[in-house]
Design an enzyme around this catalytic site. Structure first.
Site, PDB file in Angstrom:
ATOM      1  N   ASP A  17      -2.541   3.768   2.266  1.00  0.00           N
ATOM      2  CA  ASP A  17      -1.546   4.715   2.768  1.00  0.00           C
ATOM      3  C   ASP A  17      -1.609   4.912   4.279  1.00  0.00           C
ATOM      4  O   ASP A  17      -1.324   5.989   4.801  1.00  0.00           O
ATOM      5  CB  ASP A  17      -1.668   6.071   2.042  1.00  0.00           C
ATOM      6  CG  ASP A  17      -1.641   5.873   0.549  1.00  0.00           C
ATOM      7  OD1 ASP A  17      -0.739   5.171   0.076  1.00  0.00           O
ATOM      8  OD2 ASP A  17      -2.547   6.377  -0.137  1.00  0.00           O
ATOM      9  N   GLY A  19       0.353   3.257   6.194  1.00  0.00           N
ATOM     10  CA  GLY A  19       1.697   2.944   6.699  1.00  0.00           C
ATOM     11  C   GLY A  19       1.919   1.440   6.822  1.00  0.00           C
ATOM     12  O   GLY A  19       2.728   0.987   7.626  1.00  0.00           O
ATOM     13  N   LYS A  20       1.209   0.686   5.978  1.00  0.00           N
ATOM     14  CA  LYS A  20       1.348  -0.781   6.015  1.00  0.00           C
ATOM     15  C   LYS A  20       2.769  -1.219   5.705  1.00  0.00           C
ATOM     16  O   LYS A  20       3.296  -2.136   6.326  1.00  0.00           O
ATOM     17  CB  LYS A  20       0.413  -1.449   4.986  1.00  0.00           C
ATOM     18  CG  LYS A  20      -1.049  -1.303   5.291  1.00  0.00           C
ATOM     19  CD  LYS A  20      -1.885  -1.975   4.214  1.00  0.00           C
ATOM     20  CE  LYS A  20      -1.783  -1.306   2.857  1.00  0.00           C
ATOM     21  NZ  LYS A  20      -2.345   0.046   2.777  1.00  0.00           N
ATOM     22  N   GLY A  21       3.398  -0.534   4.730  1.00  0.00           N
ATOM     23  CA  GLY A  21       4.741  -0.921   4.304  1.00  0.00           C
ATOM     24  C   GLY A  21       5.703  -0.973   5.483  1.00  0.00           C
ATOM     25  O   GLY A  21       6.439  -1.937   5.661  1.00  0.00           O
ATOM     26  N   ALA A  43      -0.338   0.028  -6.025  1.00  0.00           N
ATOM     27  CA  ALA A  43       0.086   0.172  -4.626  1.00  0.00           C
ATOM     28  C   ALA A  43       1.471   0.805  -4.560  1.00  0.00           C
ATOM     29  O   ALA A  43       2.273   0.656  -5.470  1.00  0.00           O
ATOM     30  CB  ALA A  43       0.131  -1.192  -3.960  1.00  0.00           C
ATOM     31  N   GLY A  44       1.715   1.497  -3.464  1.00  0.00           N
ATOM     32  CA  GLY A  44       3.049   2.046  -3.236  1.00  0.00           C
ATOM     33  C   GLY A  44       3.349   1.907  -1.764  1.00  0.00           C
ATOM     34  O   GLY A  44       2.724   2.567  -0.939  1.00  0.00           O
ATOM     35  N   HIS A  45       4.272   1.015  -1.426  1.00  0.00           N
ATOM     36  CA  HIS A  45       4.600   0.816  -0.020  1.00  0.00           C
ATOM     37  C   HIS A  45       5.971   1.424   0.261  1.00  0.00           C
ATOM     38  O   HIS A  45       6.983   0.976  -0.255  1.00  0.00           O
ATOM     39  CB  HIS A  45       4.558  -0.675   0.329  1.00  0.00           C
ATOM     40  CG  HIS A  45       3.158  -1.228   0.286  1.00  0.00           C
ATOM     41  ND1 HIS A  45       2.867  -2.562   0.310  1.00  0.00           N
ATOM     42  CD2 HIS A  45       1.957  -0.593   0.238  1.00  0.00           C
ATOM     43  CE1 HIS A  45       1.549  -2.722   0.271  1.00  0.00           C
ATOM     44  NE2 HIS A  45       0.983  -1.540   0.222  1.00  0.00           N
ATOM     45  N   GLN A 223      -3.633  -1.254  -0.697  1.00  0.00           N
ATOM     46  CA  GLN A 223      -4.787  -0.331  -0.589  1.00  0.00           C
ATOM     47  C   GLN A 223      -5.433  -0.482   0.802  1.00  0.00           C
ATOM     48  O   GLN A 223      -4.734  -0.800   1.745  1.00  0.00           O
ATOM     49  CB  GLN A 223      -5.792  -0.580  -1.720  1.00  0.00           C
ATOM     50  CG  GLN A 223      -5.291  -0.163  -3.102  1.00  0.00           C
ATOM     51  CD  GLN A 223      -4.555  -1.256  -3.846  1.00  0.00           C
ATOM     52  OE1 GLN A 223      -4.882  -2.425  -3.757  1.00  0.00           O
ATOM     53  NE2 GLN A 223      -3.540  -0.882  -4.600  1.00  0.00           N
ATOM     54  N   ARG A 303       0.547  12.321  -6.434  1.00  0.00           N
ATOM     55  CA  ARG A 303      -0.573  13.261  -6.245  1.00  0.00           C
ATOM     56  C   ARG A 303      -0.717  13.652  -4.782  1.00  0.00           C
ATOM     57  O   ARG A 303      -0.505  12.826  -3.888  1.00  0.00           O
ATOM     58  CB  ARG A 303      -1.896  12.596  -6.663  1.00  0.00           C
ATOM     59  CG  ARG A 303      -2.055  12.380  -8.130  1.00  0.00           C
ATOM     60  CD  ARG A 303      -3.369  11.680  -8.437  1.00  0.00           C
ATOM     61  NE  ARG A 303      -3.352  10.287  -8.018  1.00  0.00           N
ATOM     62  CZ  ARG A 303      -4.402   9.476  -8.096  1.00  0.00           C
ATOM     63  NH1 ARG A 303      -5.560   9.939  -8.545  1.00  0.00           N
ATOM     64  NH2 ARG A 303      -4.314   8.217  -7.729  1.00  0.00           N
ATOM     65  N   LYS A 331       1.493   7.183  12.697  1.00  0.00           N
ATOM     66  CA  LYS A 331       1.563   8.634  12.462  1.00  0.00           C
ATOM     67  C   LYS A 331       0.925   9.519  13.538  1.00  0.00           C
ATOM     68  O   LYS A 331       0.487  10.638  13.237  1.00  0.00           O
ATOM     69  CB  LYS A 331       0.991   8.957  11.085  1.00  0.00           C
ATOM     70  CG  LYS A 331       1.918   8.446   9.952  1.00  0.00           C
ATOM     71  CD  LYS A 331       1.558   9.078   8.638  1.00  0.00           C
ATOM     72  CE  LYS A 331       2.746   9.133   7.703  1.00  0.00           C
ATOM     73  NZ  LYS A 331       2.436   9.712   6.403  1.00  0.00           N
ATOM     74  N   ASP A 333       2.678  10.820  15.698  1.00  0.00           N
ATOM     75  CA  ASP A 333       3.713  11.867  15.777  1.00  0.00           C
ATOM     76  C   ASP A 333       3.386  13.048  14.871  1.00  0.00           C
ATOM     77  O   ASP A 333       3.638  14.201  15.227  1.00  0.00           O
ATOM     78  CB  ASP A 333       5.088  11.287  15.424  1.00  0.00           C
ATOM     79  CG  ASP A 333       5.094  10.632  14.041  1.00  0.00           C
ATOM     80  OD1 ASP A 333       4.232   9.773  13.799  1.00  0.00           O
ATOM     81  OD2 ASP A 333       5.939  11.002  13.201  1.00  0.00           O
ATOM     82  N   SER A 394       3.365   3.193  15.592  1.00  0.00           N
ATOM     83  CA  SER A 394       4.443   3.667  14.732  1.00  0.00           C
ATOM     84  C   SER A 394       4.486   5.181  14.882  1.00  0.00           C
ATOM     85  O   SER A 394       3.501   5.873  14.658  1.00  0.00           O
ATOM     86  CB  SER A 394       4.137   3.237  13.302  1.00  0.00           C
ATOM     87  OG  SER A 394       4.795   4.068  12.402  1.00  0.00           O
TER      88      SER A 394
HETATM   89  P1  IMP Z   1      -6.780   2.028  -9.266  1.00  0.00           P
HETATM   90  O1  IMP Z   1      -6.538   1.027  -8.211  1.00  0.00           O
HETATM   91  O2  IMP Z   1      -5.518   2.514  -9.922  1.00  0.00           O
HETATM   92  O3  IMP Z   1      -7.799   1.581 -10.266  1.00  0.00           O
HETATM   93  O4  IMP Z   1      -7.423   3.328  -8.562  1.00  0.00           O
HETATM   94  C1  IMP Z   1      -8.721   3.315  -7.994  1.00  0.00           C
HETATM   95  C2  IMP Z   1      -8.753   4.168  -6.737  1.00  0.00           C
HETATM   96  O5  IMP Z   1      -7.962   3.550  -5.729  1.00  0.00           O
HETATM   97  C3  IMP Z   1      -8.182   5.576  -6.889  1.00  0.00           C
HETATM   98  O6  IMP Z   1      -8.882   6.438  -6.024  1.00  0.00           O
HETATM   99  C4  IMP Z   1      -6.755   5.434  -6.418  1.00  0.00           C
HETATM  100  O7  IMP Z   1      -6.215   6.647  -5.956  1.00  0.00           O
HETATM  101  C5  IMP Z   1      -6.961   4.447  -5.271  1.00  0.00           C
HETATM  102  N1  IMP Z   1      -5.749   3.660  -4.981  1.00  0.00           N
HETATM  103  C6  IMP Z   1      -5.269   2.608  -5.691  1.00  0.00           C
HETATM  104  N2  IMP Z   1      -4.168   2.128  -5.119  1.00  0.00           N
HETATM  105  C7  IMP Z   1      -3.948   2.872  -4.009  1.00  0.00           C
HETATM  106  C8  IMP Z   1      -2.975   2.826  -2.973  1.00  0.00           C
HETATM  107  O8  IMP Z   1      -2.075   1.986  -2.940  1.00  0.00           O
HETATM  108  N3  IMP Z   1      -3.090   3.765  -1.991  1.00  0.00           N
HETATM  109  C9  IMP Z   1      -4.092   4.669  -1.969  1.00  0.00           C
HETATM  110  N4  IMP Z   1      -5.034   4.743  -2.920  1.00  0.00           N
HETATM  111  C10 IMP Z   1      -4.959   3.853  -3.931  1.00  0.00           C
HETATM  112 MG    MG Z   2       0.595   3.570  -0.462  1.00  0.00          MG
END
Ligand code: IMP
Ligand code: MG
Length: 413
Positions: A17, A19-21, A43-45, A223, A303, A331, A333, A394
């Site tokens: 998180d 800000g790679k995306g 992952a969430g970008h 990650q 979360r 970030k 800013d 950024s």
């Molecule tokens: P998992 O990858 O779902 O097994 O989660 C293991 C740990 O990595 C947890 O603390 C998650 O919150 C964290 N985590 C997994 N993917 C991400 C991500 O893309 N961003 C931030 N934390 C992540």
């Molecule tokens: Mg993310």
């Protein structure tokens, strides 16, 4: 003329998180191919595109640029439902990905029961996984029980599924309420096979050929380095390698193919889930304000992220483990709006000072020494302390808020 760089690896230098995306989205204007090589729908970008917020989980954010192809390589764990949803999102946004999306035959599939196993295994929520089933799918891969996309097309798929289900039943007990319906899983995979077949290629060959054709490739890590399975804050880590080794095993490229490594660093720190976080802000009135200003909520799970200050001993470690050549700082800013900021200069532990974290050190026991700093000075601090140039800044959520150093771009162009 000196040979131009072709392959750029982008890694998060904290706990994800960073800000790679957005950084990848901006850089992909100059690249021919963007590759996701590890992790999966955990992952969430997040990218703001035409004023709309788009979150991609498995598809590289490079897909948002017409000039750029997107590759999901062998190291990625694919959830059929998540992938389909992402493609629908792209369609809704008017993004034509036909002929630009390539998926590896060797990618492992997240099966429906992997998500439930993820919940069972992390029941107490100590690690706080995203519950997307990535960890259990990795377990299956290591146990040599994984099902790859390629396997969908094999005549013994039904037998494979049956064997896996028997294994799950023996591991968790027959009476559990997990749906282990063989036919349902078979139908689901068969439908996915139909859906995905036009995108499947040997992505290792595609990437090798692209390199010999002089194309430019951007490898988009998911990650962050501190969540790496081997070098992160184990056991509070993700289940794949987020460090350069992950990019090698996850694509089949050679270490010599990677020309430049860019570490993305947020001007403060966040972490979702459990685990040590020496610079975490304990005062909730302060942390909640920073969280709100930065929109620090998980892109995958929603979360609230834990928030803290940047941490030099950990960043120095990340620079070393990630072999980071340059930094993209994000970030600043947010900190400026917040008004005040601090950084961890060093740790003290057992009466000793520690300037750089190493694996002999227990992060739960360190005492972080905080110093105040003006947000605007964070760039200089990082450049001096990490001896690494900040080449991208950024400074907001829009594409136009990302400033890329011309000298950095000229390494590739
Ligand atoms: P998992 O990858 O779902 O097994 O989660 C293991 C740990 O990595 C947890 O603390 C998650 O919150 C964290 N985590 C997994 N993917 C991400 C991500 O893309 N961003 C931030 N934390 C992540
Ligand atoms: Mg993310």
């Amino acid at each position: 003329m000196t040979k131009k760089a072709q392959v750029l690896l982008i890694l998060g230098s904290q706990w994800g998180d960073e800000g790679k995306g957005k950084v990848v989205d901006c850089l992909s204007a100059y690249f021919d191919i963007a590759v996701r090589f590890q992790g999966g729908p955990n992952a969430g970008h997040t990218v703001v595109f035409d004023g709309k917020k788009i979150v991609l989980h498995t598809i590289p954010t490079g897909i948002l640029r017409e000039n750029c192809s997107a590759v999901i390589s062998n190291g990625v764990f694919v959830d059929p439902d998540v992938l389909k949803k992402e493609l629908e999102t792209l369609k809704t946004c008017g993004i034509d990905y036909k002929g630009r999306l390539f998926i590896s035959y060797l990618s492992h599939i997240i099966l429906p029961f992997h998500k439930i196993l993820d919940e069972i295994i992390d029941k107490k929520g100590e690690i706080g996984t995203t519950k997307m089933g990535v960890g259990p799918a990795v377990d299956f891969k290591v146990l040599r029980k994984g099902i790859r996309i390629k396997d969908i097309f094999s005549s013994d798929l039904k037998i494979k599924i049956k064997e896996r289900l028997e294994y799950v039943k023996s591991a968790i007990g027959k009476d559990s309420d997990i749906n282990l319906d063989e036919e349902q899983i078979y139908d689901k995979l068969a439908r996915f096979g139909d859906f995905v077949k036009d995108y499947l290629v040997d992505t290792q060959l595609l990437l090798k050929k692209a390199i010999s054709d002089g194309k430019k490739i951007l490898l988009e890590g998911a990650q962050g380095i501190l969540l790496d399975l081997d070098f992160g804050t184990y056991p509070f880590v993700t289940s794949t390698n987020t460090t350069p080794g992950g990019a090698i095993c996850g694509t089949g490229l050679s270490p010599r193919d990677i020309d430049v490594i860019l570490g993305v660093t947020k001007a403060y720190a966040t972490r979702v889930g459990g685990g040590p976080f020496p610079s975490e802000i304990k005062d909730q009135s302060i942390s909640s304000k920073l969280r709100e200003l930065g929109g620090e909520y998980g892109a995958t799970t929603g979360r609230p992220r834990r928030v803290g200050w940047i941490d030099l001993p950990l960043l120095k470690y990340s620079k070393n483990i990630g072999a980071i050549d340059f930094i993209a700082l994000t970030k600043v800013d947010v900190l400026e709006k917040f008004g005040k900021s601090f950084y961890v200069q060093k740790y003290t532990i057992d009466g000793k000072e520690l300037m750089e974290f190493d694996s002999s050190c227990d992060l739960y026991k360190v005492n972080p020494i905080l110093k105040e700093i003006q947000p605007i000075k964070i760039k200089d601090l990082i450049q001096e302390e990490l001896q690494t140039e900040v080449v991208i800044l950024s400074y907001g959520s829009d594409r136009s808020d990302v400033k890329i150093d011309e000298k950095f771009l000229s390494l590739f162009l």
